[in-house]
Design a protein around this motif. Structure first.
Motif, PDB file in Angstrom:
ATOM      1  N   LYS A 251       5.990   3.455 -14.505  1.00 47.14           N
ATOM      2  CA  LYS A 251       5.858   4.757 -14.948  1.00 47.14           C
ATOM      3  C   LYS A 251       5.437   5.181 -16.179  1.00 47.14           C
ATOM      4  O   LYS A 251       5.277   6.494 -16.316  1.00 47.14           O
ATOM      5  N   GLY A 252       5.234   4.273 -16.911  1.00 43.59           N
ATOM      6  CA  GLY A 252       4.445   4.922 -18.238  1.00 43.59           C
ATOM      7  C   GLY A 252       5.584   4.819 -19.329  1.00 43.59           C
ATOM      8  O   GLY A 252       4.974   5.236 -20.304  1.00 43.59           O
ATOM      9  N   ARG A 253       6.619   4.699 -19.131  1.00 38.98           N
ATOM     10  CA  ARG A 253       7.732   5.025 -20.150  1.00 38.98           C
ATOM     11  C   ARG A 253       7.421   3.724 -21.076  1.00 38.98           C
ATOM     12  O   ARG A 253       7.234   2.569 -20.936  1.00 38.98           O
ATOM     13  N   VAL A 254       8.098   4.119 -22.286  1.00 37.44           N
ATOM     14  CA  VAL A 254       8.004   3.115 -23.395  1.00 37.44           C
ATOM     15  C   VAL A 254       9.518   2.747 -23.699  1.00 37.44           C
ATOM     16  O   VAL A 254      10.440   3.418 -23.859  1.00 37.44           O
ATOM     17  N   LEU A 255       9.747   1.225 -23.745  1.00 40.21           N
ATOM     18  CA  LEU A 255      11.142   0.783 -24.512  1.00 40.21           C
ATOM     19  C   LEU A 255      11.290   1.234 -25.931  1.00 40.21           C
ATOM     20  O   LEU A 255      10.697   0.870 -26.647  1.00 40.21           O
ATOM     21  N   MET A 256      12.275   2.039 -26.286  1.00 43.14           N
ATOM     22  CA  MET A 256      12.599   2.410 -27.594  1.00 43.14           C
ATOM     23  C   MET A 256      14.325   1.979 -27.876  1.00 43.14           C
ATOM     24  O   MET A 256      14.984   1.825 -26.879  1.00 43.14           O
ATOM     25  N   HIS A 257      14.390   1.834 -29.053  1.00 41.17           N
ATOM     26  CA  HIS A 257      15.791   1.644 -29.369  1.00 41.17           C
ATOM     27  C   HIS A 257      16.317   2.473 -30.291  1.00 41.17           C
ATOM     28  O   HIS A 257      15.768   2.954 -31.232  1.00 41.17           O
ATOM     29  N   ARG A 258      17.599   2.970 -30.351  1.00 36.41           N
ATOM     30  CA  ARG A 258      18.437   3.756 -31.258  1.00 36.41           C
ATOM     31  C   ARG A 258      18.957   2.995 -32.282  1.00 36.41           C
ATOM     32  O   ARG A 258      19.946   2.284 -31.954  1.00 36.41           O
ATOM     33  N   GLU A 259      18.757   3.274 -33.453  1.00 37.93           N
ATOM     34  CA  GLU A 259      19.308   2.561 -34.620  1.00 37.93           C
ATOM     35  C   GLU A 259      20.719   2.915 -34.741  1.00 37.93           C
ATOM     36  O   GLU A 259      21.432   4.237 -34.475  1.00 37.93           O
ATOM     37  N   GLN A 260      21.611   2.040 -35.187  1.00 42.79           N
ATOM     38  CA  GLN A 260      23.084   1.981 -35.529  1.00 42.79           C
ATOM     39  C   GLN A 260      23.503   1.790 -36.970  1.00 42.79           C
ATOM     40  O   GLN A 260      24.596   1.962 -37.366  1.00 42.79           O
ATOM     41  N   GLY A 261      22.674   0.974 -37.673  1.00 42.54           N
ATOM     42  CA  GLY A 261      23.057   0.860 -39.239  1.00 42.54           C
ATOM     43  C   GLY A 261      23.037   1.992 -39.863  1.00 42.54           C
ATOM     44  O   GLY A 261      22.696   3.060 -39.693  1.00 42.54           O
ATOM     45  N   LYS A 262      23.695   1.749 -41.171  1.00 42.65           N
ATOM     46  CA  LYS A 262      23.902   3.140 -42.117  1.00 42.65           C
ATOM     47  C   LYS A 262      22.802   3.519 -42.218  1.00 42.65           C
ATOM     48  O   LYS A 262      22.577   4.883 -42.688  1.00 42.65           O
ATOM     49  N   ARG A 263      21.541   2.789 -42.862  1.00 40.70           N
ATOM     50  CA  ARG A 263      20.622   3.334 -43.503  1.00 40.70           C
ATOM     51  C   ARG A 263      19.803   4.298 -42.541  1.00 40.70           C
ATOM     52  O   ARG A 263      19.267   5.053 -42.948  1.00 40.70           O
ATOM     53  N   ARG A 264      19.570   3.962 -41.277  1.00 44.83           N
ATOM     54  CA  ARG A 264      19.013   4.555 -40.405  1.00 44.83           C
ATOM     55  C   ARG A 264      19.611   5.057 -38.862  1.00 44.83           C
ATOM     56  O   ARG A 264      19.035   5.208 -38.019  1.00 44.83           O
ATOM     57  N   GLU A 265      20.857   5.405 -39.218  1.00 47.52           N
ATOM     58  CA  GLU A 265      21.441   5.847 -37.990  1.00 47.52           C
ATOM     59  C   GLU A 265      21.012   6.891 -37.287  1.00 47.52           C
ATOM     60  O   GLU A 265      20.877   7.950 -38.007  1.00 47.52           O
ATOM     61  N   GLY A 266      20.943   6.780 -36.111  1.00 51.08           N
ATOM     62  CA  GLY A 266      20.440   8.122 -35.174  1.00 51.08           C
ATOM     63  C   GLY A 266      18.913   8.163 -35.065  1.00 51.08           C
ATOM     64  O   GLY A 266      18.236   8.794 -34.315  1.00 51.08           O
ATOM     65  N   LEU A 267      18.294   7.306 -35.974  1.00 55.37           N
ATOM     66  CA  LEU A 267      16.856   7.482 -35.646  1.00 55.37           C
ATOM     67  C   LEU A 267      16.486   6.299 -34.654  1.00 55.37           C
ATOM     68  O   LEU A 267      17.234   5.482 -34.249  1.00 55.37           O
ATOM     69  N   TRP A 268      15.184   6.526 -34.093  1.00 52.83           N
ATOM     70  CA  TRP A 268      14.693   5.711 -33.100  1.00 52.83           C
ATOM     71  C   TRP A 268      13.647   4.760 -33.631  1.00 52.83           C
ATOM     72  O   TRP A 268      12.819   4.904 -34.376  1.00 52.83           O
ATOM     73  N   ARG A 269      13.468   3.628 -32.809  1.00 47.29           N
ATOM     74  CA  ARG A 269      12.288   2.564 -33.407  1.00 47.29           C
ATOM     75  C   ARG A 269      11.963   1.944 -31.961  1.00 47.29           C
ATOM     76  O   ARG A 269      12.738   1.884 -30.910  1.00 47.29           O
ATOM     77  N   LEU A 270      10.874   0.989 -32.186  1.00 46.93           N
ATOM     78  CA  LEU A 270      10.558   0.159 -31.199  1.00 46.93           C
ATOM     79  C   LEU A 270      11.766  -0.934 -31.127  1.00 46.93           C
ATOM     80  O   LEU A 270      12.285  -1.400 -32.324  1.00 46.93           O
ATOM     81  N   PRO A 271      12.136  -1.595 -30.010  1.00 44.60           N
ATOM     82  CA  PRO A 271      13.054  -2.707 -30.275  1.00 44.60           C
ATOM     83  C   PRO A 271      12.420  -3.914 -30.749  1.00 44.60           C
ATOM     84  O   PRO A 271      11.506  -4.291 -30.896  1.00 44.60           O
ATOM     85  N   LEU A 272      13.456  -4.424 -31.768  1.00 42.64           N
ATOM     86  CA  LEU A 272      13.054  -5.711 -32.724  1.00 42.64           C
ATOM     87  C   LEU A 272      13.496  -6.939 -31.831  1.00 42.64           C
ATOM     88  O   LEU A 272      14.400  -7.009 -31.245  1.00 42.64           O
ATOM     89  N   ARG A 273      12.441  -7.840 -31.979  1.00 44.76           N
ATOM     90  CA  ARG A 273      13.047  -9.278 -31.383  1.00 44.76           C
ATOM     91  C   ARG A 273      12.657 -10.331 -32.615  1.00 44.76           C
ATOM     92  O   ARG A 273      12.368 -10.244 -33.404  1.00 44.76           O
ATOM     93  N   ASN A 274      13.402 -11.514 -32.275  1.00 45.73           N
ATOM     94  CA  ASN A 274      13.218 -12.632 -33.246  1.00 45.73           C
ATOM     95  C   ASN A 274      11.991 -13.060 -33.257  1.00 45.73           C
ATOM     96  O   ASN A 274      11.307 -12.902 -31.934  1.00 45.73           O
ATOM     97  N   ALA A 275      11.275 -13.552 -34.064  1.00 47.39           N
ATOM     98  CA  ALA A 275       9.882 -14.093 -33.892  1.00 47.39           C
ATOM     99  C   ALA A 275       9.775 -15.117 -32.790  1.00 47.39           C
ATOM    100  O   ALA A 275       8.846 -15.192 -32.239  1.00 47.39           O
ATOM    101  N   GLU A 276      10.659 -16.294 -32.462  1.00 49.66           N
ATOM    102  CA  GLU A 276      10.416 -16.885 -31.486  1.00 49.66           C
ATOM    103  C   GLU A 276      10.285 -16.347 -30.350  1.00 49.66           C
ATOM    104  O   GLU A 276       9.646 -16.828 -29.160  1.00 49.66           O
ATOM    105  N   GLU A 277      10.985 -15.347 -29.889  1.00 54.55           N
ATOM    106  CA  GLU A 277      11.115 -14.593 -28.698  1.00 54.55           C
ATOM    107  C   GLU A 277       9.765 -13.705 -28.617  1.00 54.55           C
ATOM    108  O   GLU A 277       9.170 -13.672 -27.353  1.00 54.55           O
ATOM    109  N   VAL A 278       8.633 -13.825 -29.348  1.00 55.05           N
ATOM    110  CA  VAL A 278       7.520 -12.835 -29.178  1.00 55.05           C
ATOM    111  C   VAL A 278       6.231 -13.687 -29.630  1.00 55.05           C
ATOM    112  O   VAL A 278       5.224 -13.078 -29.717  1.00 55.05           O
TER     113      VAL A 278
END
Length: 342
Positions: A251-278
């Motif tokens: 559908k053209g949608r992008v996978l995004m991730h809502r951050e939970q850590g104290k420093r950026r809580e509530g901000l959005w980013r691309l999902p992070l993965r381990n180096a081995e996974e990508v």
């Protein structure tokens, strides 16, 4: 370096020091928008923004004006939801400052009837308001006696007094604050503190200062201003690698991730993965950024089109929704780049 001789003691002749500083500032003081208001709320917003952001950035990119347009008063900020609040703060970094501002606004509404208190002890009782911020609100909003010590003031005072102690440890800061309180002008708090801060921004700048043009050079004790102030040794920079995943569905949608850590809580980013996974996926974009003592090398790996791939905290968003999300600057840069190219 060539420097005018020390002739007068700034502490012993503080009336003359205050007069010299005020006379210079009355003619040469810069016109900043927060200097055109005595609204304590607007003053507080400017001070919190400027704590860890340069004036040129706050002004040049319109952060101050835009934030006040979104939240024009204490009541509006107190009622703000997380997402629009963080969106208005986007690009300034240190996002906890925005939430702390909101906490302060709520406390002013709940405990002070929506009106900022003037007393130092009451200001210090507000969430996130410390010695510096309380003094700034008293001086710049209410024109009441106060000492205000930021990095520019600490540097100027260390040179004025030829102070070779460390200015960013407890003992050194205590001494700088003592001098600041002694020098503070009870008759012209707004002018004096603005002038002293601007002195540090212009003539008494980091590195080699412009002592020949300084309006209070005759009060300055040091013979080696370029050696001051003395600061603690900075922590070494640590290099960190981040691997983000760029994934779209049919559908053209992008996978995004809502951050939970104290420093950026509530901000959005691309999902992070381990180096081995990508590791097998091509790198479609990269970006280097610095935060505190870390240098981060961000790589965005193109996962192509998929119907799945989300994990906890991940959500599919349309490109229009993505652009409206609050996002830290590094991810904003790569996400906009990817949307333009895909």
């Amino acid at each position: 370096m060539l420097k005018p001789r020390w002739e007068k003691d700034a502490v012993q002749e503080r009336e003359a020091f205050r007069d010299a500083l005020a006379a210079w500032f009355s003619v040469n003081g810069k016109d900043y928008p927060w200097r055109r208001t005595s609204d304590p709320y607007a003053v507080l917003v400017s001070e919190v923004m400027l704590q860890q952001t340069q004036i040129a950035t706050v002004l040049g990119r319109g952060f101050y004006t835009r934030f006040l347009e979104a939240f024009p008063d204490v009541r509006a900020l107190a009622a703000a939801e997380d997402e629009p609040l963080l969106k208005a703060w986007e690009g300034l970094g240190y996002y906890r400052r925005a939430r702390m501002l909101r906490d302060t606004a709520r406390a002013v509404g709940e405990h002070h009837g929506g009106k900022f208190p003037e007393a130092l002890e009451d200001l210090l009782g507000l969430p996130g308001v410390g010695r510096y911020t309380a003094g700034a609100v008293r001086a710049f909003a209410f024109d009441l006696p106060a000492a205000v010590v930021d990095g520019n003031v600490a540097r100027a005072i260390s040179r004025l007094m030829d102070f070779h102690g460390t200015v960013d440890d407890t003992a050194g800061l205590k001494k700088i604050w003592e001098w600041a309180e002694t020098l503070a002008d009870p008759a012209r708090p707004r002018i004096f503190n603005s002038a002293l801060m601007e002195l540090g921004q212009t003539f008494c700048r980091p590195g080699v200062p412009d002592c020949l043009s300084c309006p209070v050079a005759s009060f300055c004790r040091t013979r080696g201003p370029e050696l001051l102030p003395v600061k603690r040794k900075k922590a070494e920079v640590t290099v960190v690698a981040e691997h983000a995943l760029w994934l779209r569905d049919r559908k053209g949608r992008v996978l995004m991730h809502r951050e939970q850590g104290k420093r950026r809580e509530g901000l959005w980013r691309l999902p992070l993965r381990n180096a081995e996974e990508v590791v097998s996926l091509p790198v479609a974009a990269s970006h280097r950024y610095t935060i505190t003592r870390y240098r981060v090398d961000l790589s965005v790996h193109d996962g192509g089109i998929s119907k799945a791939g989300e994990r906890e905290g991940d959500e599919w968003k349309t490109p229009e929704e993505v652009l409206a999300l609050p996002m830290s600057s590094p991810f904003r840069v790569v996400v906009e780049r990817m949307l333009c190219e895909n």
